[in-house]
Design a protein around this motif. Sequence first.
Motif, PDB file in Angstrom:
ATOM      1  N   GLU A  25       0.837  -1.190   0.000  1.00 44.67           N
ATOM      2  CA  GLU A  25       0.000   0.000   0.000  1.00 44.67           C
ATOM      3  C   GLU A  25       0.877   1.248   0.000  1.00 44.67           C
ATOM      4  N   GLY A  26       0.739   2.032  -1.038  1.00 50.02           N
ATOM      5  CA  GLY A  26       1.541   3.237  -1.155  1.00 50.02           C
ATOM      6  C   GLY A  26       2.993   2.977  -1.509  1.00 50.02           C
ATOM      7  N   ASP A  27       3.333   1.711  -1.817  1.00 54.24           N
ATOM      8  CA  ASP A  27       4.718   1.335  -2.146  1.00 54.24           C
ATOM      9  C   ASP A  27       5.681   1.865  -1.085  1.00 54.24           C
ATOM     10  N   PHE A  28       5.321   1.642   0.171  1.00 56.47           N
ATOM     11  CA  PHE A  28       6.077   2.225   1.294  1.00 56.47           C
ATOM     12  C   PHE A  28       7.124   1.264   1.838  1.00 56.47           C
ATOM     13  N   ALA A  29       8.246   1.832   2.253  1.00 53.22           N
ATOM     14  CA  ALA A  29       9.247   1.119   3.051  1.00 53.22           C
ATOM     15  C   ALA A  29      10.083   2.148   3.790  1.00 53.22           C
ATOM     16  N   ALA A  30      10.417   1.868   5.040  1.00 53.96           N
ATOM     17  CA  ALA A  30      11.365   2.708   5.765  1.00 53.96           C
ATOM     18  C   ALA A  30      12.747   2.494   5.155  1.00 53.96           C
ATOM     19  N   GLU A  31      13.388   3.578   4.779  1.00 55.86           N
ATOM     20  CA  GLU A  31      14.629   3.510   4.015  1.00 55.86           C
ATOM     21  C   GLU A  31      15.844   3.775   4.893  1.00 55.86           C
ATOM     22  N   ASN A  32      16.846   2.908   4.763  1.00 59.00           N
ATOM     23  CA  ASN A  32      18.141   3.171   5.370  1.00 59.00           C
ATOM     24  C   ASN A  32      19.062   3.926   4.417  1.00 59.00           C
ATOM     25  N   PHE A  33      18.883   3.646   3.129  1.00 58.97           N
ATOM     26  CA  PHE A  33      19.806   4.207   2.141  1.00 58.97           C
ATOM     27  C   PHE A  33      19.148   4.161   0.768  1.00 58.97           C
ATOM     28  N   VAL A  34      19.231   5.255   0.042  1.00 56.09           N
ATOM     29  CA  VAL A  34      18.786   5.307  -1.351  1.00 56.09           C
ATOM     30  C   VAL A  34      19.988   5.713  -2.189  1.00 56.09           C
ATOM     31  N   SER A  35      20.380   4.861  -3.118  1.00 55.11           N
ATOM     32  CA  SER A  35      21.598   5.103  -3.883  1.00 55.11           C
ATOM     33  C   SER A  35      21.374   6.122  -4.999  1.00 55.11           C
ATOM     34  N   GLY A  36      22.404   6.907  -5.241  1.00 53.54           N
ATOM     35  CA  GLY A  36      22.409   7.779  -6.411  1.00 53.54           C
ATOM     36  C   GLY A  36      22.915   7.078  -7.653  1.00 53.54           C
ATOM     37  N   GLN A  37      23.349   5.828  -7.492  1.00 53.02           N
ATOM     38  CA  GLN A  37      23.847   5.030  -8.609  1.00 53.02           C
ATOM     39  C   GLN A  37      22.764   4.073  -9.082  1.00 53.02           C
ATOM     40  N   ASP A  38      22.824   3.690 -10.338  1.00 53.65           N
ATOM     41  CA  ASP A  38      21.871   2.690 -10.810  1.00 53.65           C
ATOM     42  C   ASP A  38      22.414   1.291 -10.543  1.00 53.65           C
ATOM     43  N   SER A  39      21.622   0.293 -10.898  1.00 50.75           N
ATOM     44  CA  SER A  39      21.976  -1.086 -10.567  1.00 50.75           C
ATOM     45  C   SER A  39      23.232  -1.562 -11.283  1.00 50.75           C
ATOM     46  N   SER A  40      23.522  -1.010 -12.451  1.00 48.01           N
ATOM     47  CA  SER A  40      24.695  -1.453 -13.208  1.00 48.01           C
ATOM     48  C   SER A  40      25.989  -1.107 -12.476  1.00 48.01           C
ATOM     49  N   PHE A  41      25.982  -0.026 -11.704  1.00 50.86           N
ATOM     50  CA  PHE A  41      27.162   0.349 -10.927  1.00 50.86           C
ATOM     51  C   PHE A  41      27.546  -0.773  -9.964  1.00 50.86           C
ATOM     52  N   TYR A  42      26.558  -1.302  -9.253  1.00 48.25           N
ATOM     53  CA  TYR A  42      26.831  -2.360  -8.282  1.00 48.25           C
ATOM     54  C   TYR A  42      27.150  -3.677  -8.976  1.00 48.25           C
ATOM     55  N   ALA A  43      26.414  -3.983 -10.038  1.00 50.24           N
ATOM     56  CA  ALA A  43      26.684  -5.212 -10.774  1.00 50.24           C
ATOM     57  C   ALA A  43      28.093  -5.214 -11.342  1.00 50.24           C
ATOM     58  N   ASP A  44      28.518  -4.076 -11.864  1.00 52.48           N
ATOM     59  CA  ASP A  44      29.868  -3.979 -12.419  1.00 52.48           C
ATOM     60  C   ASP A  44      30.923  -4.123 -11.333  1.00 52.48           C
ATOM     61  N   LEU A  45      30.674  -3.543 -10.166  1.00 48.04           N
ATOM     62  CA  LEU A  45      31.594  -3.689  -9.039  1.00 48.04           C
ATOM     63  C   LEU A  45      31.730  -5.149  -8.639  1.00 48.04           C
ATOM     64  N   TYR A  46      30.612  -5.828  -8.481  1.00 46.64           N
ATOM     65  CA  TYR A  46      30.644  -7.237  -8.086  1.00 46.64           C
ATOM     66  C   TYR A  46      31.340  -8.088  -9.159  1.00 46.64           C
ATOM     67  N   LYS A  47      31.104  -7.742 -10.399  1.00 49.28           N
ATOM     68  CA  LYS A  47      31.734  -8.472 -11.507  1.00 49.28           C
ATOM     69  C   LYS A  47      33.250  -8.347 -11.448  1.00 49.28           C
ATOM     70  N   HIS A  48      33.743  -7.128 -11.253  1.00 52.70           N
ATOM     71  CA  HIS A  48      35.190  -6.914 -11.235  1.00 52.70           C
ATOM     72  C   HIS A  48      35.855  -7.535 -10.021  1.00 52.70           C
TER      73      HIS A  48
END
Length: 259
Positions: A25-48
């Motif tokens: 409802e309302g697409d709600f979640a309490a947030e600890n962190f919202v990234s300014g990077q998109d998912s490819s940034f993290y995927a590329d990091l994990y890949k390397h």
Amino acid sequence: MEFRPCIDIHNGKVKQIVGGTLKDEGDFAAENFVSGQDSSFYADLYKHLGLKGGHIILLNARDSSYYEDTKKQALLALDTYPGGLQAGGGITAENAKEFLDAGASHVIVTSYVFRDGRVNYDNLEKIFEVTGKDRLVLDLSCRRRDGAYYIVTDRWQKFTEERMTESLLDRLVAFADEFLVHAVDVEGRASGIERELVELLGEWNRIPVTYAGGVGSFAHLRQLKEWGQDHLNVTVGSALDLFGGTMRFEDVLSFLREK
């Protein structure tokens, strides 16, 4: 004990949330962190870094107005690191192949298999026909109720009647390559791990199991290693400096690589 990275996506953004607060409802979640990077940034990091077996979780329901944006981010991560990441969130027998073809090493399934409070073996067989054992991860995320842990579904909002027991694990092991277990009551809180749950999973030890929830310090990692008999893999989210926390990502990797 191996490190398993994560990319949690909610409302089209890579986030770390408090798991027990997630609501459709309302697409709600309490947030600890919202990234300014998109998912490819993290995927590329994990890949390397050569990190495999991490999970992408789509945290919006498929009827959410945000779902397509969230899915787009998931597919972007899979395209960036094909074969290196698992994908979960709204997976069914009908769409599993789409995510596998997009680059997921495995699909992760909960709600499709746990229906009306129990394991739906018809659905389990249907998705097993698509994935086989070697590309299916069952998400057995659970919450405590009446002194026991019960599997929860629908983005951790609904309790089932299935208790987390060795018997349940034994029933499901023939279908899955791995299990993923979020301790939802402590997920995103970095306040400590669920000892009883960790001990149960570590004692069972038949296929790889990844534990997530509550890790906020190296003391918690040492506890996880001890209580889980060094049999469990681990995901650390909100506590990592990668996601705004205090634990250095490089130090966590080094710690877990030590024998």
